[in-house]
Every structure is written in structure tokens, then in C-alpha cells.
Design a protein around this motif. Structure first.
Motif, PDB file in Angstrom:
ATOM      1  N   PHE A  55      -6.205  -2.117   1.253  1.00  0.00           N
ATOM      2  CA  PHE A  55      -6.356  -0.724   1.702  1.00  0.00           C
ATOM      3  C   PHE A  55      -7.836  -0.348   1.764  1.00  0.00           C
ATOM      4  CE2 PHE A  55      -6.801   3.838   0.988  1.00  0.00           C
ATOM      5  CZ  PHE A  55      -6.021   4.329   2.034  1.00  0.00           C
ATOM      6  N   GLU A 112       2.850   4.520   0.246  1.00  0.00           N
ATOM      7  CA  GLU A 112       2.715   5.740   1.063  1.00  0.00           C
ATOM      8  C   GLU A 112       1.375   5.827   1.782  1.00  0.00           C
ATOM      9  OE1 GLU A 112       2.793   5.626  -2.164  1.00  0.00           O
ATOM     10  OE2 GLU A 112       1.262   6.906  -3.070  1.00  0.00           O
ATOM     11  N   ARG A 113       0.419   4.991   1.344  1.00  0.00           N
ATOM     12  CA  ARG A 113      -0.871   4.994   2.040  1.00  0.00           C
ATOM     13  C   ARG A 113      -0.756   4.386   3.438  1.00  0.00           C
ATOM     14  NH1 ARG A 113      -4.354   2.320  -2.629  1.00  0.00           N
ATOM     15  NH2 ARG A 113      -2.366   1.258  -2.814  1.00  0.00           N
ATOM     16  N   THR A 141       0.846  -1.194   0.000  1.00  0.00           N
ATOM     17  CA  THR A 141       0.000   0.000   0.000  1.00  0.00           C
ATOM     18  C   THR A 141       0.891   1.257   0.000  1.00  0.00           C
ATOM     19  OG1 THR A 141      -0.187  -0.180   2.399  1.00  0.00           O
ATOM     20  CG2 THR A 141      -2.026  -1.016   1.110  1.00  0.00           C
ATOM     21  N   ALA A 161      -9.529   0.910   5.102  1.00  0.00           N
ATOM     22  CA  ALA A 161     -10.077   2.267   5.078  1.00  0.00           C
ATOM     23  C   ALA A 161     -11.565   2.245   5.432  1.00  0.00           C
ATOM     24  CB  ALA A 161      -9.866   2.902   3.703  1.00  0.00           C
ATOM     25  N   ASP A 164      -4.535  -2.539  -3.173  1.00  0.00           N
ATOM     26  CA  ASP A 164      -5.725  -1.668  -3.231  1.00  0.00           C
ATOM     27  C   ASP A 164      -6.902  -2.289  -2.488  1.00  0.00           C
ATOM     28  OD1 ASP A 164      -4.369   0.152  -4.696  1.00  0.00           O
ATOM     29  OD2 ASP A 164      -5.275  -0.366  -6.639  1.00  0.00           O
ATOM     30  N   GLU A 212      -1.180   7.057   5.834  1.00  0.00           N
ATOM     31  CA  GLU A 212      -2.596   7.368   6.103  1.00  0.00           C
ATOM     32  C   GLU A 212      -3.174   6.410   7.128  1.00  0.00           C
ATOM     33  OE1 GLU A 212      -5.409   7.676   2.741  1.00  0.00           O
ATOM     34  OE2 GLU A 212      -3.617   8.099   1.525  1.00  0.00           O
ATOM     35  N   LEU A 213      -2.862   5.113   6.925  1.00  0.00           N
ATOM     36  CA  LEU A 213      -3.379   4.096   7.845  1.00  0.00           C
ATOM     37  C   LEU A 213      -2.781   4.302   9.236  1.00  0.00           C
ATOM     38  CD1 LEU A 213      -3.253   0.859   5.630  1.00  0.00           C
ATOM     39  CD2 LEU A 213      -5.277   2.177   6.268  1.00  0.00           C
TER      40      LEU A 213
END
Lengths: 238, 177
Positions: free
Chosen positions: B155, B26-27, B24, B159, B152, B30-31
Motif C-alpha cells: 500500500f 478497505e484501503r 490492504t 500510495a 502495508d 482508496e486505491l
């Protein structure tokens, strides 16, 4: 003389078709999709997989659309909560019956069973899997038969008998012990009737029949050849 | 608002699902802003915490140890996710099932040409006869098929959990994806 035209109702829509047609054909002509697995355009229909079961008003049981002729005034329902539940169960039972390991299958990404599971939102198999010990017949010089992936749709049996005219494939045993066999249960490579045409390989909905040397996800069946051959046959018979 | 406490567990799998989680990229930041990874092969914690909100489990249940860990983790976790085909169906580890554990060990360690044929038993958990998916042992709250599920997909699932929209979540994945 052509067959008379009948009118009926499918999913609340008034439709018509020739008396010689099945519910599946008339539904398709009218843009109503009924899920199928054993059915393949160009081959005879057998009603083996039971995915195309529909409800017919006035009948307590379900009817396989691929082998049910239309009747004047019949009312058909092709999708309901009950039918969806049965179809989901059928696909899961097919997965549980043999060893379907999509991740390492030659047909990964081109498999009709895998696609049905995705389309029905099947994210796990609710039934315990049987894990049977089944053989892989690699005795043929160009093709492989992997019983682990077979869903017993009998497309191979029908294409071999009806289109190629060789009738190399058939079915042995009954119920859960059913298996596809070449000739009188001989290894494929030793089957005297096999012409090596490969039609069976290209109608197989899963990775049960494949070309040798194909690795994971590499087996792409060429199904569109069938209507072409059937059309040619029809021309010859005229 | 306190952060979601996430754990991940690695049973009989190839670690590909964990790799997919790392994919995932750089996400992950976010996580990480919204959840704490409190136990995982990716972090240093040795003991599974008393309580976590979500656990993602990779791999089939193949040994007594796997089963014991799964049962403990089920007790201590709010939501249990079967992450990837091995956890969901048994997948590749389950390919030994038609043979059985004993015959498989014999074939690999004794019948193939090796220098000192012996079946390793010291300090290793005993194999179950069959490698099986998680839901054969404990209730599973969310199944994410795929081998591995795409970054994806993972994620999207995490999310949705953070956003509280995971009920009836339909993920774009399939067996063998």
C-alpha cells in the motif's frame, strides 16, 4: 605492564586507545559503529568478510578494522560513499555466491546477512547468482550444516578451536571452492572430535548451522554466551 | 486528472503477493478511487492492454512463456515493479536451479512413486533451465522484497506512486519478510 595509550582520529573525532587495540575496538568504545559479519566479540579476528574495511589517510588501499592495530596520529574514515559502495557489493556477492532463500530459511528474521542487506537498503542482487549444487550435512544427531547458507565467516571454526578446544571444524579448498569441513572432511555425525556442545550453531550468523527440528524462522542463536565463557577462561588463567 | 492505469502480472509465484495486495482490505477502496486495475488475475481482462502506467509483477521467470509475457509487458508499461521475493531474487522457484529443469522434472514426475510416471509436456510452456528474477531480462524500476511483502508495504508503494513521491522510496521490508 600495560600497553601505552595512543591518540588518533576516527571520522574527524579525536580518540585514544591502548596500543594493543584495533581500529574496530577503539571505534566501538567511542560509539562509532563499523559494520561487521565475520567478527564476533570473544573470538579471534580474521578479517575474512571485508565488511569492516576503513580508509586510512596516507594509504591507497583499504584496511580491515578488526585486524588493524591503532597507530599514533592515524586518521581513519569508517564511512564514505566509496566504502558504502564496497560494503553493498560485498553483501550482494555473498548472496550471489550460494543459495540464500530467506523465505524458507531456519534463520529468517534472526540472520545477520539478511539484516545487513536490510540495513544497507539492498532490495535486489545486482550480480547474477551462481546457484551451486551444495550439500546439506544432516548426519549429526542434533545439528545440521547447510552449505547453501554458509558465508564462510569461520566463526564456527574459531569457536570450536578457541573456546571449546575441539577443533572439529576447518576449511578445505581455496577461493570459490572453499567449504567448511568436520575433522578431515568426514560427515559431521562421524566426526570423532565433535563434543556436540553446539557452540558453532549459536555463533553462526546465518542459517548454515542449526538445531535439528527447527523450521522456517525458528532458529534463534544464543550469542551472548560467548563473552561469559571468555571471561571465565580469563579468570582461570590468572 | 485521469486515473493511474495499474496492471498486475502473475508469473512463477504462489499468488501470495496478490493475496497480500488484497490484504490492504478497505484501503483497496482508496486505491480504486485513484487507479484503475486494467489487467490482473483479479480482473477479467484477457489481453494485456496496449498501455499501462504501472505494472506489479509477482513471480520468477521460469518458462519461455514467462519471459515472452515479461518482455511484452515491459514494452507496454511505464513503471515496472518487481513485487515480492520471487520476482526480486528467484526465491523458492529458483531452489530448483542447482538441479536444472530436466533433473527436477525427472525427480518429481518419474522417480517418485506415482501410478503412471510421465513428464507433463502437452499445453504447458517449456521450463527454462533456471528460474530467474525479472531484472535478469528487463529493466526493473522498483524492487519490493518480501515473501510476501506486507500489505502495508504494498500500500505504501502504490500510495507513493499515486502521490508522485516514489523516487528514492525506502520501503520497510527485507528478503524473506
Amino acid at each position: 605492564m600495560s600497553a601505552p595509550i595512543l591518540t588518533l582520529t576516527i571520522d574527524g573525532r579525536q580518540v585514544s586507545g591502548l596500543a594493543s587495540e584495533t581500529v574496530l575496538q577503539v571505534a566501538k568504545e567511542n560509539g562509532i559503529a563499523i559494520p561487521t559479519l565475520c567478527f564476533l566479540e570473544g573470538l579471534s579476528a580474521t578479517g575474512a568478510c571485508r565488511l569492516c574495511m576503513v580508509e586510512i589517510e596516507g594509504s591507497p588501499r583499504l584496511h580491515p578494522a578488526c585486524v588493524t592495530p591503532i597507530q599514533e596520529g592515524m586518521t581513519v574514515t569508517t564511512d564514505s560513499k566509496r566504502l558504502f559502495g564496497y560494503r553493498r557489493a560485498i553483501v550482494q556477492l555473498l548472496f550471489s555466491e550460494r543459495n540464500h532463500v530467506c523465505a524458507v530459511c531456519v534463520a529468517n528474521g534472526h540472520c545477520e546477512l539478511q539484516e545487513l542487506a536490510r540495513a544497507f537498503g539492498i532490495d535486489h542482487i545486482a550480480f547474477p547468482c551462481r546457484h551451486p549444487a551444495l550439500e546439506v550435512d544432516a548426519s549429526h544427531s542434533r545439528f545440521v550444516l547447510d552449505h547453501n547458507r554458509c558465508v564462510l565467516c569461520t566463526r564456527c571454526v574459531r569457536v570450536c578451536g578457541e573456546i571449546e578446544g575441539a577443533h572439529t571444524w576447518d576449511v578445505k579448498n581455496r577461493g570459490i571452492r572453499i567449504q567448511i569441513v568436520a575433522d578431515l572432511d568426514t560427515p559431521w555425525g562421524a566426526a570423532a572430535t565433535c563434543t556436540g556442545c553446539g557452540k558453532c550453531v549459536h555463533v553462526c550468523p546465518t542459517g548454515a548451522l542449526a538445531e535439528k527440528g527447527k523450521s522456517m524462522a525458528e532458529m534463534r542463536q544464543k550469542r551472548p554466551f560467548l563473552p561469559y565463557l571468555v571471561a571465565n577462561r580469563a579468570e582461570e588463567r590468572k | 486528472m485521469s486515473k493511474l492505469r495499474l496492471a498486475t502480472l502473475w508469473l512463477d509465484g504462489c499468488s501470495g503477493c496478490h493475496m497480500s495486495l488484497l490484504d490492504t482490505d478497505e484501503r483497496l477502496l482508496e486505491l480504486a478511487a485513484q487507479m484503475d486495475i486494467v489487467y490482473s488475475p483479479l480482473v477479467d481482462t484477457k489481453q494485456f492492454p496496449e498501455r499501462v502506467d504501472v505494472v506489479c509483477i509477482e513471480g520468477a521467470v521460469s518458462t519461455e512463456e514467462d519471459e515472452a509475457r515479461l518482455r511484452l509487458v515491459r514494452q507496454r508499461s511505464g513503471l515496472l515493479i518487481a513485487m515480492g521475493d520471487c520476482a526480486v531474487t528467484g526465491n523458492v522457484p529458483a531452489m530448483r536451479n542447482p538441479l536444472g529443469a530436466e533433473a527436477m522434472l525427472r525427480a518429481v514426475y518419474r522417480e517418485s512413486p506415482v501410478l503412471a510416471p510421465q513428464i507433463p509436456i502437452e499445453d504447458l510452456p517449456r521450463l527454462h533451465g533456471h528460474a530467474l528474477p525479472l531484472h535478469r531480462f528487463v529493466p526493473v524500476d522498483l524492487f519490493i522484497p518480501g515473501c510476501p511483502p506486507a500489505a502495508d508495504t504494498l500500500f505504501a508503494a502504490l500510495a507513493a506512486l499515486i502521490a508522485g513521491t516514489a523516487d528514492g522510496l525506502r520501503l520497510d521490508t527485507r528478503f524473506g519478510a
